[in-house]
Write an enzyme that holds these catalytic residues in place. Sequence first.
Site, PDB file in Angstrom:
ATOM      1  N   TYR A 376    -114.957 -27.345  11.937  1.00  0.00           N
ATOM      2  CA  TYR A 376    -116.695 -27.028  11.579  1.00  0.00           C
ATOM      3  C   TYR A 376    -117.490 -28.318  11.936  1.00  0.00           C
ATOM      4  O   TYR A 376    -118.536 -28.503  11.891  1.00  0.00           O
ATOM      5  CB  TYR A 376    -116.567 -26.767   9.850  1.00  0.00           C
ATOM      6  CG  TYR A 376    -115.973 -25.172   9.996  1.00  0.00           C
ATOM      7  CD1 TYR A 376    -116.000 -24.372  11.218  1.00  0.00           C
ATOM      8  CD2 TYR A 376    -116.174 -24.266   8.473  1.00  0.00           C
ATOM      9  CE1 TYR A 376    -115.468 -23.300  10.801  1.00  0.00           C
ATOM     10  CE2 TYR A 376    -115.720 -23.562   8.390  1.00  0.00           C
ATOM     11  CZ  TYR A 376    -114.849 -22.456   9.544  1.00  0.00           C
ATOM     12  OH  TYR A 376    -114.972 -21.107   9.156  1.00  0.00           O
ATOM     13  N   HIS A 438    -105.872 -21.456  10.220  1.00  0.00           N
ATOM     14  CA  HIS A 438    -107.098 -21.738  10.930  1.00  0.00           C
ATOM     15  C   HIS A 438    -106.982 -20.320  12.020  1.00  0.00           C
ATOM     16  O   HIS A 438    -107.816 -18.805  11.070  1.00  0.00           O
ATOM     17  CB  HIS A 438    -107.768 -22.535  11.075  1.00  0.00           C
ATOM     18  CG  HIS A 438    -109.326 -22.422  11.438  1.00  0.00           C
ATOM     19  ND1 HIS A 438    -109.819 -23.082  11.208  1.00  0.00           N
ATOM     20  CD2 HIS A 438    -110.319 -21.156  11.598  1.00  0.00           C
ATOM     21  CE1 HIS A 438    -111.715 -22.444  11.381  1.00  0.00           C
ATOM     22  NE2 HIS A 438    -111.516 -21.599  11.650  1.00  0.00           N
ATOM     23  N   SER A 546    -119.317 -11.215   7.535  1.00  0.00           N
ATOM     24  CA  SER A 546    -120.135 -10.136   7.482  1.00  0.00           C
ATOM     25  C   SER A 546    -121.412  -9.105   7.899  1.00  0.00           C
ATOM     26  O   SER A 546    -121.225  -8.565   7.808  1.00  0.00           O
ATOM     27  CB  SER A 546    -120.075 -10.562   6.120  1.00  0.00           C
ATOM     28  OG  SER A 546    -119.724 -11.159   5.459  1.00  0.00           O
TER      29      SER A 546
END
Length: 653
Positions: A376, A438, A546
């Site tokens: 990130y 990951h 989501s």
Amino acid sequence: CQKQQSGKIFPLILSPTREGVNFVELQEYFQKKHATIVKATSEYGAVLFKGFDVRCGEEWASILHQSGLKEFEYIGGAAVRKLIVGNSSRMNDMQVVTTNESPPSQSIPFHHELAQTPNPPDHICFMCLENDAEGGATPLIRSDMVYQFLTEKFPEFTKKLENLGVKYIRIVPEEDDASSALGRSWKSMFNVKTREQAEEAMSKSEYTWEWLPGGDCKIISKVLPAVRVGSNGNKTFYNQVIAAYTGWVDKRNVIKTAVVLGDGSAPDDAALMALVEYMQEKQVAYHWAPGAFMLVDNTVAAHSREPFTGRRRVLASLAKGVKAPPTGGSFLTLQSGDRMPAVGFGLWKVPTSSCAATVVEAVKAGYRLFDSACDYGNEEETGKGLKQAFESGLVRREELFVTSKLWNTYHRKEHVRAACLKTLKDLGLTYLDLYLIHFPISLKFVPFEDRYPPEWIYLEGVGAPRMEEDPVPYRETWEAMEELVCEGLVRNIGVSNIGTLMLRDVLSYAKVKPAVLQVELHPFLTQEKLLRFCRERGVAVTAFSSFAGAGYTEIGMAKPEDSALAHPVVRSIAERLGKSPAQVVLRWAVQRGTAVIPKTLNPARLGENRDLFSFALEPADMAAIAALNQNRRFNDPGHFCEEAFGTFFPIYE
């Protein structure tokens, strides 16, 4: 499986009014009703919950953690048990262990758990994982009723029990003996390795002992009460007398010699044999069904086990005292016993310029789970935000659950620890709560000093930059991850972006079970079978993306209409409930048993995305959202690796 005992229904049985009530909804029920449930357990002796959707020990533990019962370590017991959920070195909540692992052909007589020790638990809880056995019921009886029988039929013996108390005598082996119902070794019993350590532990509990040839130890308890007052105020036959007198028998111990009165005299054989018959006649025997669980007040009711043939897996948990249950919404309990909040803050795509401030605002809004990753590119800034939150007193380190992830270029065993240490340095932490692999993608190593984060491209060589695969066995990486747990750098380890086939393989060789699987899950990709597999194996699931395509439009990987928040079904439910579409989608994910890690830079939405526990979705709403499934992935290396990096790299097919 109910009778009237001492003027009460025994046990009290609670069942759902509809199908599919799972551990998340039970957590919420227990959190609201914990005091009432504990009181009912005292009043009725035991409360049985059946017909609920509870799939594994970890899910059951998450319910127990909301019960308000206080953790109790299994010390001093005779039975061999294995720790299923919890950590013996840091015990913050109730542990889950196997029930007495004595041979199934042997019955276990009535007893109160650990009543042969100076410090027995107040409650013992049971939960059935699976049962296709013949036999194997768990008989129960109220011990205040047993006491009344004794006083009426054998008043003189009862007086002796009350006035003199009893002592327990047992010969225990040096190593666990699985062939015996009382085969727990003195090493396991006191969690020690040497005789000197055992003697220190026995002295604290006021035992006397004698070392025997072959490493065995004869242990004699101090005088302990045989009659006590239960939590309901009634006198109870609260002890291990029947179990010790009739059941403490193996190649080291002789029947009817394991218990004496406090003055050293033998107990009344006729009275005890009559009591065995009475308890057999009056008992309530519950034949277990998968998912059922029971809370037994150990000061009121005794339990036993019938012999069985076939497969029967029943778990247990002990408690003493009460405490305030955790607040802040539901959570997922991991095999280590650690609690992972069901709602966290995701740090993917949080700009470095605002990351530290965003983390502080998220802490203020109540977030306690932060989901980070090397890739990130903002872990240093995340660390600065955490440091500010710690120093300003907003939160303590132990109140947070911080996740990071091992990047693809660090899969070789010699790089795993260094990658973890780099993440810890950037975050300013001494340990991670969770470290994930990951992707199941192993790329050629890029030194930290050359480029960090290393991203997807390997720059050396001739021609256009592209991904360079380095074929490292997943097992090699996993075993290096396990070393991080042993070293204390990481408390839990897990996996990401894999399916049931790879997860099943990892489970086959893992010494430290994967605690969490993080995968893409949303109304357009419901992954029902994967979620079911994880629940049944005790692997918690974190859902990313989501909102479906909502997080991918800004990077050109989705269109606005690919957002689950724009779907008419979601919007209709949100309008009816007076909630935002985001809240509806997130509540759907949490209510089905997953954790979520939404990201927002909007301060108002920080609170909104966490406000998921003031309402619930009806079964029809849950089904309507699940019916939107399209098996649609947005984060798929099989697509974006070829488009962005010129490398065809499918992982899901």
